[in-house]
Motif scaffolding. Structure first.
Motif, PDB file in Angstrom:
ATOM      1  N   SER A 119      -5.038  15.343 -18.105  1.00  0.00           N
ATOM      2  CA  SER A 119      -4.320  15.237 -19.373  1.00  0.00           C
ATOM      3  C   SER A 119      -3.216  14.189 -19.337  1.00  0.00           C
ATOM      4  N   PHE A 120      -2.638  13.946 -18.181  1.00  0.00           N
ATOM      5  CA  PHE A 120      -1.527  13.001 -18.144  1.00  0.00           C
ATOM      6  C   PHE A 120      -1.934  11.596 -18.602  1.00  0.00           C
ATOM      7  N   PRO A 121      -2.924  10.985 -17.928  1.00  0.00           N
ATOM      8  CA  PRO A 121      -3.279   9.637 -18.383  1.00  0.00           C
ATOM      9  C   PRO A 121      -3.833   9.610 -19.818  1.00  0.00           C
ATOM     10  N   ILE A 122      -4.599  10.639 -20.182  1.00  0.00           N
ATOM     11  CA  ILE A 122      -5.153  10.637 -21.538  1.00  0.00           C
ATOM     12  C   ILE A 122      -4.029  10.771 -22.562  1.00  0.00           C
ATOM     13  N   SER A 204      -9.269  24.428 -22.169  1.00  0.00           N
ATOM     14  CA  SER A 204      -8.359  24.570 -23.307  1.00  0.00           C
ATOM     15  C   SER A 204      -6.942  24.160 -22.940  1.00  0.00           C
ATOM     16  N   LYS A 205      -6.550  24.452 -21.698  1.00  0.00           N
ATOM     17  CA  LYS A 205      -5.197  24.057 -21.284  1.00  0.00           C
ATOM     18  C   LYS A 205      -5.100  22.543 -21.192  1.00  0.00           C
ATOM     19  N   THR A 206      -6.162  21.910 -20.682  1.00  0.00           N
ATOM     20  CA  THR A 206      -6.142  20.454 -20.617  1.00  0.00           C
ATOM     21  C   THR A 206      -5.965  19.883 -22.011  1.00  0.00           C
ATOM     22  N   ALA A 207      -6.724  20.435 -22.962  1.00  0.00           N
ATOM     23  CA  ALA A 207      -6.604  19.955 -24.337  1.00  0.00           C
ATOM     24  C   ALA A 207      -5.181  20.124 -24.837  1.00  0.00           C
ATOM     25  N   LEU A 263      -3.391  30.294 -17.252  1.00  0.00           N
ATOM     26  CA  LEU A 263      -4.535  29.966 -16.400  1.00  0.00           C
ATOM     27  C   LEU A 263      -4.984  31.202 -15.630  1.00  0.00           C
ATOM     28  N   ILE A 264      -4.013  31.974 -15.171  1.00  0.00           N
ATOM     29  CA  ILE A 264      -4.363  33.192 -14.441  1.00  0.00           C
ATOM     30  C   ILE A 264      -5.080  34.151 -15.389  1.00  0.00           C
TER      31      ILE A 264
END
Lengths: 327, 345, 381
Positions: A119-122, A204-207, A263-264
């Motif tokens: 997610s950082f670079p995107i 979903s967390k990445t999004a 996440l957990i």
């Protein structure tokens, strides 16, 4: 900085006490005490051991007031690492939980790293090239990622894997390594299986993190210090990296605090579908059969993990941001 | 003839928006001389900050320079049109900080909160000159001392939020001076400060101007500031310079009706008690539908429909200063004679 | 520069609908928001989708082809049938689906269905089918689209392991899943408004106490917590109780984000001149909150609330999917997806994943709508 860490540690301890009370309350929730439940269960199967029941009643102080019961429970955990007894498995809880917790931790942390790295670079790209085609594409994928529950994603991946690749996607090992001793081959096999749960849990967390990073950076890009930096004559890339991206990193790092708990949570559900040896299936099982000491131990330890996550992210943030550190 | 440093000719800055193009700066002319302080005065929205950003090609998107020239005269006599340079070109970056430095209104937000002030200032030196880090640090500390930061050595490693507003603006000035620029553009540098701090910072700017031999372009809406520091004044209205001249002439004999109206709206110490301040009638027209002809005509007390509604003149020689008003066009001046005669009576 | 930018965007909003000068004067805050919202095409489309889903939720009995719990052992795992509008080979209008014949695999003895064009199952609009109790009030039997003979197999989205109609179940599940979002968010909203409002308005000790509580709830891993609480619900409780308790459990966590938002807004507003003026005029505290502060950020609250609904829906789906949320015979999208928990089932009957599509659509629509509302909530920017 030292003061800050000390203060955070203090509130961590308070939180931990509160959470242990909450976990204990959950153990107490099912109607009637569990010995009665156990006795009823044993009666059905016909082997009631009255002496053992009495021992257990003594051990957990069930005839005592509730705070005494709490104290017995928590002090046994803190001083002896004794989490109580699982009636379903007929074993001390402490013998059951560590493997699963370890896997949960590995998968959660791997997923966290994965989400960050993706997610950082995107997010940076989407903000710097706002309204470009790439930005629209990632925004769209991001929305889908937010809307698809991870267990559904797991089901779809499993279906696709089964239907088109003829392979089962669940589990962490191939059958031949299931009970094998640790070896290089088994480790590689684990890695080969790990990416599916990571994607399922992390999607979903990445999004969400992409959206957060994008919004943070857009915020920072509009701040006057960016103009100052440009007016110094810096090249655009160098300016971006040194100032706005560096600053957008702060709120991004502080997301650990709540990304790790979710996440957990996600790992718990996805593991049930993907049949992973994490806390998920065994926790679900223990809750359904009201094996409350086992369930309580998991809830307590999972909460502890998330609190540690929050603590780490707060300290990391203070280290990154002098305004917090030197306050 | 004083030595010209920067000439802005017919500059236009456009902001395309969904409902049309906003002409933030529209045919602006401006001349800056070496070792002089030029104050650019105008109401908010008159395009003064935009002009400053345009000179260094720092316009925020979607703003862009739509036309005109920004001629920078190097010491060796070479003239560069900054408007033609690419915003990220090597040459433009050399100009920024190296030849033209800028300080901003908000010293609070104009610096990165997570980098030390020393780092942010010495970075500028390292960008433009081939010096060692230690040398850049030593120079930064000297500069801090020069702009009046007490105990500069210890302050080198602190963060902006640990300084007061006035101190932060001093750091910004130190940063601006660090590479010996020829021009310092200051965009409302004292607006966010309290009155004593304003005086200190302005005083400091005047001092360093003499010492370093630089020109200053000071953007402000405060005539008090203008009176204190300016050599030349340029009055802006709706993206155009309406009057330009030396500070004494502008104050003593304002030529453009807008300048006159502005000066009349300032409270004066010797005003008659109970006497109301004059205010400029009407509102600044929306940038979407500016009137054709002279932009000030809708509020101008001296307006004569023809020619004012038809067209806007260039800067015309109005005796002591130059003004964009038909009153000073020999071809039309006669139209105003009766009215002026009346005023004289 | 900032003044210029704001006038540049404020002006077009004022002139867009009528472009007369009057509209600039009289347009209320809500009108401005509405104009701004309607320019957000995706949000408007999402709003239409949500209205449609609630329409389905309200009229599910009529819209469903049959009773969602009617099972038929003979029609297990029937794949979705396609509608044919005309009699085969002719242009005679006679909408129908094809029936099935069984084929038993000689080696595995597994029964498979083969579509049989010879068997015609006529279907029609507004036909009398299974009886139902409309809104629990009166008995009726009209279905929008159903098999003319109610004993015939008609499974537009296939059937499940008990031969129940997937489409009817999804339509009835829409009612439960969509309403749980609304009910849950209402509870969260009340909690969030009260606690967030108190926290922001009074500040000080009360504020830090409430903030600690919020922090505490937010640092718990939600799913295990919900699992623990939900598992404690006695199995013998009636479904309606379970529904209410589950909703309350979801709100228990959901209110924290609303409370934060409310707190921030109230804190910012209480320093505003009009609030201070009211206080100086001796207006009572409660009246200041309800008359001055609440209306000033109602629009933001609506936006944030909209964004909270999908989280509720997702949480309910997850819990029911795990089998510790709603229990059959109540149908929700999560309960339906539970049928598809096993990979072997999904492989035989992939159409059981259809409820998942509804979840995704509903969540997406709420998110887009909420984003649009949030943008519109600040009509002057």
């Amino acid at each position: 900085m030292l003061m800050f860490v000390l203060r955070r540690l203090l509130s961590f301890a308070v939180m931990m006490v509160l959470i242990s009370i909450a976990a204990f309350a959950i153990i107490q929730l099912p109607p009637g005490d569990f010995i009665t439940t156990l006795a009823a269960g044993l009666e059905r199967s016909g082997d009631v051991d009255t002496a053992q029941l009495e021992f257990l009643r003594q051990r957990f102080g069930l005839d005592q007031p509730i705070w005494v019961q709490y104290w017995r429970w928590i002090s046994a955990i803190v001083f002896h690492g004794d989490f109580g007894y699982s009636f379903m498995w007929k074993k001390p809880v402490a013998d059951l939980i560590w493997d699963q917790l370890g896997f949960t931790l590995i998968i959660s942390i791997a997923t966290l790293l994965f989400s960050w790295v993706i997610s950082f670079p995107i997010g940076v790209y989407s903000a710097v090239r706002q309204y470009s085609w790439g930005d629209f594409l990632f925004t769209f994928i991001g929305f889908i990622g937010l809307a698809v529950p991870n267990f559904l994603l797991a089901l779809i991946l499993m279906y696709v894997g089964f239907q088109y690749f003829g392979q089962s996607v669940g589990g962490l090992y191939s059958p031949e390594f299931q009970d094998a001793a640790w070896s290089w081959g088994k480790f590689m096999d684990l890695l080969a299986h790990l990416w599916i749960p990571i994607i399922v849990i992390g999607a979903s967390k990445t999004a969400e993190l992409i959206r957060i990073m994008r919004a943070n950076l857009l915020d920072e890009l509009n701040k006057p210090y960016v103009t100052t930096a440009r007016a110094k004559g810096m090249t655009e890339v160098r300016m971006l990296v040194k100032y706005p991206i560096r600053l957008a990193l702060n709120p991004f790092v502080s997301t650990v605090g709540w990304v790790l708990p979710s996440l957990i949570s996600g790992a718990v559900i996805a593991s049930v579908v993907l049949n992973l040896p994490t806390v998920g299936p065994i926790l679900l099982n223990s809750l359904q059969s009201q094996d409350m000491y086992l369930a309580g131990a998991f809830i307590l330890l999972l909460s502890l993990l998330t609190l540690i996550g929050t603590l780490v992210s707060d300290i990391l943030l203070a280290w990154l941001d002098p305004r917090i550190r030197l306050e | 003839m004083p030595d010209v440093l920067l000439e802005v000719r017919n500059l236009s800055v456009h902001f395309p928006t969904r409902s049309g193009v906003v002409k933030a700066v529209d045919g602006l002319d401006l001349t800056l001389y070496r070792n002089k302080t030029m104050c650019v005065v105008g109401e908010s929205g008159s395009g003064k900050s935009m002009t400053a950003s345009a000179i260094l090609q720092l316009l925020k998107k979607p703003g862009r320079i739509a036309g005109g020239e920004i001629l920078f005269h190097h010491k060796n006599g070479r003239v560069v049109d900054l408007a033609k340079l690419k915003a990220n070109s090597e040459e433009m970056r050399q100009i920024r900080g190296g030849h033209i430095a800028m300080i901003f209104q908000e010293p609070m937000t104009s610096m990165s909160p997570v980098h030390t002030i020393g780092d942010q200032v010495s970075e500028m030196i390292l960008l433009h000159e081939k010096v060692s880090k230690a040398e850049a640090k030593a120079r930064t500390i000297r500069l801090f001392g020069r702009v009046g930061i007490p105990d500069p050595e210890a302050r080198y490693d602190i963060y902006p939020f640990m300084l007061s507003g006035g101190m932060r603006q001093r750091v910004m000035i130190a940063m601006a001076l660090s590479c010996n620029p020829e021009l310092l553009i200051a965009d409302e540098p004292t607006t966010a400060l309290d009155v004593t701090m304003q005086a200190n910072v302005l005083g400091l700017m005047q001092e360093v101007q003499k010492e370093f031999g630089i020109s200053i372009m000071l953007i402000t809406h405060d005539f008090g500031v203008v009176a204190e520091v300016a050599d030349d004044v340029s009055v802006m209205y709706l993206g155009r310079t309406v009057e330009q001249g030396e500070v004494h002439d502008i104050f003593r004999a304002p030529k453009h009706p807008y300048t006159r109206a502005l000066l009349n709206s300032i409270p004066k110490l010797d005003a008659i008690p109970g006497h109301r301040l004059t205010q400029i009638e009407g509102m600044v027209p929306s940038p979407f539908n500016r009137p054709s002809g002279c932009p000030f005509q809708s509020r101008c007390p001296d307006r004569i429909a023809d020619p004012c509604a038809r067209e806007c003149p260039e800067l015309l020689d109005a005796g002591t200063s130059r003004a964009r008003c038909y009153q000073y066009d020999p071809a039309y001046a006669a139209l105003w004679q009766p009215a002026l005669a009346e005023v004289a009576k | 520069m900032s003044t210029l930018a704001s006038s540049a965007t404020a002006a077009p909003i004022a002139v867009s609908p009528t472009s007369s000068d009057d509209s600039f004067e009289v347009a209320s805050q809500w009108q401005l928001m509405w104009w701004k919202f309607t320019r957000h095409k995706i949000a408007v489309a999402a709003g239409v989708v949500i209205l449609l889903l609630y329409f389905i939720a309200i009229f599910s009995e009529i819209l469903a082809p049959t009773d969602p719990n009617k099972n038929a052992a003979a029609f297990k795992y029937i794949p979705p049938q396609g509608i044919h509008l005309f009699e085969d080979g002719t242009w005679n209008f006679s909408p129908h689906v094809h029936g099935f014949s069984f084929k038993t695999d000689p080696r595995s003895f597994r029964r498979t269905y083969v579509e049989d064009p010879a068997k015609i199952v006529p279907i029609g609009l507004f036909v009398a089918g299974e009886k139902y109790k409309m809104w629990g009030l009166f008995t009726w039997d009209v279905h929008l689209l159903a098999a003319v003979n109610k004993r015939d197999p008609f499974f537009l989205l296939g059937s499940d392991r008990l031969g129940r109609d997937n489409l009817s179940r999804i339509i009835h599940g829409t009612r439960v899943s969509m309403s749980i979002g609304l009910v849950g968010v209402s509870i969260s909203l009340v909690l969030g408004l009260i606690l967030g409002g108190i926290s922001g308005y009074y500040g000080g000790r009360i504020d830090s106490a409430i903030q600690r509580l919020v922090e505490f709830l937010r640092s718990m891993p939600t799913i295990p917590l919900w699992m623990g609480l939900a598992a404690a619900i006695p199995l013998e409780w009636p479904p309606l109780y379970v529904y209410l308790i589950i909703t309350a459990l979801l709100s228990l966590i959901g209110w924290t984000s609303l409370a934060r938002e409310v707190r921030g807004k109230v804190m910012a507003l209480k320093g505003e001149d009009f609030v201070i003026a009211a206080r100086l005029d001796g207006v009572k505290e409660r009246k200041i909150i309800t008359r001055q502060i609440l209306p000033a950020f109602a629009s933001h609250i609506i936006a944030v609330t909209t964004l909270a609904i999908p989280e509720m829906i997702l949480a309910e789906t997850a819990l029911s999917f795990l089998g510790i949320g709603l229990q059959p015979p109540v149908v929700s999208w999560g309960v339906l997806l539970r049928e598809a928990q096993n990979i072997n089932t999904v492989a035989t009957a992939p159409w059981l994943l259809w409820p998942g599509l509804f979840v995704v659509i509903a969540v997406l629509a709420f998110n887009f709508l909420g984003d649009g509302l949030r943008d519109a909530a600040d009509p002057y920017s």
